[in-house]
Design a protein around this motif. Structure first.
Motif, PDB file in Angstrom:
ATOM      1  N   SER A 107       0.828  -1.205   0.000  1.00  0.00           N
ATOM      2  CA  SER A 107       0.000   0.000   0.000  1.00  0.00           C
ATOM      3  C   SER A 107       0.862   1.255   0.000  1.00  0.00           C
ATOM      4  O   SER A 107       0.577   2.218  -0.719  1.00  0.00           O
ATOM      5  N   GLN A 152      -7.350  -5.339   8.973  1.00  0.00           N
ATOM      6  CA  GLN A 152      -7.197  -4.169   8.112  1.00  0.00           C
ATOM      7  C   GLN A 152      -8.145  -4.171   6.918  1.00  0.00           C
ATOM      8  O   GLN A 152      -8.423  -3.123   6.331  1.00  0.00           O
ATOM      9  N   LYS A 157      -7.204   0.420  -0.406  1.00  0.00           N
ATOM     10  CA  LYS A 157      -5.921   0.455   0.291  1.00  0.00           C
ATOM     11  C   LYS A 157      -4.784   0.916  -0.613  1.00  0.00           C
ATOM     12  O   LYS A 157      -3.607   0.861  -0.225  1.00  0.00           O
TER      13      LYS A 157
END
Length: 338
Positions: A84, A101, A141
């Motif tokens: 990311s 996440q 993300k």
């Protein structure tokens, strides 16, 4: 020691033909160098060398990959964050490591009952929209999702023969939390132990069986010395799914031809890696160190029904998860499992 550190190179006949975009190779664009980390160690070196070679050749040497083994650059459970941020350009990672996440990560990695064959798993991803939902989640993300990479079998190994779920009520079975939640609905006692403790636990009678992987992994842990009864559960197979990820800014900077080369190479690598795992299990199966049986069809179906409670909990996490679980239920119905 994690599962992927235990697997040994076992597959034969891995496809080696070069990729082809069409009648011609990809048009060379700007030079792109990609740093990629995977979960695996030296046992998969040949697979990743073939993957990198396919991309280099089919991109007219305009895209090159440098692959790093598990945790060489970042901890395996930090790979999503690294891709990311661009610390890594690419990774092959396991969604279960970043379930906190990414809302859909646990579903991606393979919740019990989600699929029972490679074809069914591909149908779910490609025809029922799971792949699109994963792409959407990872894009949030800053990551482009290239597709799944499926593992091998995920079955039961016990010290005594098993002919039905009823036989397990008098045994203690090692299982992860999600699997344990299902088994406990049938009155089957469970406990969680890390992989390095399984051999001693089986040898001493502390547990009577494990649900951890397939015959290749059970042999790698030498569990066949303590337990030889292998039972096909038909609960989830392939037993897990990795994901191939690439930083979205890096992806968007590449030419369409370069992107297509990576997409085709990923699809081929996914097929080869699944074959490597399955072929390794078949090789072990032929060695005569395990005795094989299967649960009755009605018991396998009962496991799927029980798994639906786990699905419902995942569906509550987000609208996207709800859509993913709807797709899993539709797939289970299409195959007669629900």
């Amino acid at each position: 020691m994690k599962r992927r550190d235990l697997l040994k190179a076992a597959a034969t006949g891995i496809a080696a033909a070069p990729l082809a975009l069409s009648a011609t190779s990809a048009q060379a664009g700007d030079k792109v160098n990609l740093r990629m980390q995977t979960l695996y160690g030296t046992e998969t070196d040949d697979l990743y060398k073939a993957f990198a070679k396919d991309i280099k050749t089919s991109s007219n040497k305009s895209v090159r990959i440098t692959r790093f083994r598990g945790s060489e650059l970042v901890a395996n459970d930090q790979m999503l964050d690294a891709v990311s941020k661009g610390t890594l350009d690419m990774c092959q990672g396991y969604g279960g490591y970043w379930a906190g996440q990414l809302d859909i990560a646990k579903i991606e990695s393979g919740i019990p009952g989600a699929w029972t064959s490679y074809d069914e798993a591909m149908y779910l991803h490609q025809a029922k929209g799971l792949g699109d939902l994963l792409s959407e989640a990872y894009a949030e993300k800053g990551v482009h999702y290239l597709g799944p990479v499926f593992g091998g079998p995920y079955d039961l190994l016990t010290t005594k023969p098993v002919k039905s779920l009823d036989d397990l009520k008098n045994m203690k079975i090692r299982a992860t939390a999600t699997v344990a939640a299902i088994l406990e609905k049938f009155g089957i006692p469970t406990v969680y132990l890390p992989s390095q403790e399984l051999y001693i636990a089986l040898s001493t009678g502390a547990i009577d069986g494990v649900i951890y992987g397939g015959s290749l992994e059970y042999k790698a842990l030498k569990l066949h010395e303590a337990a030889k009864h292998y039972t096909y559960l038909n609960m989830i197979n392939p037993g897990y799914a990795d994901g191939m990820l690439i930083n979205k800014k890096k992806w968007d900077s590449m030419s369409p031809d370069q992107q297509k080369v990576i997409e085709l190479a990923t699809a081929k690598h996914s097929t080869n890696m699944h074959a490597w795992n399955v072929n390794g299990c078949l090789d072990v199966n032929g060695e005569g160190i395990f005795e094989f049986a299967s649960l009755p069809a009605e018991d396998s179906k009962a496991l799927t029904v029980a798994a639906m409670d786990v699905w419902k909990e995942e569906a509550k996490k987000s609208e996207r998860n709800s859509k993913a679980i709807d797709a899993i239920i539709a797939t289970a119905k299409a195959t007669g499992r629900a």
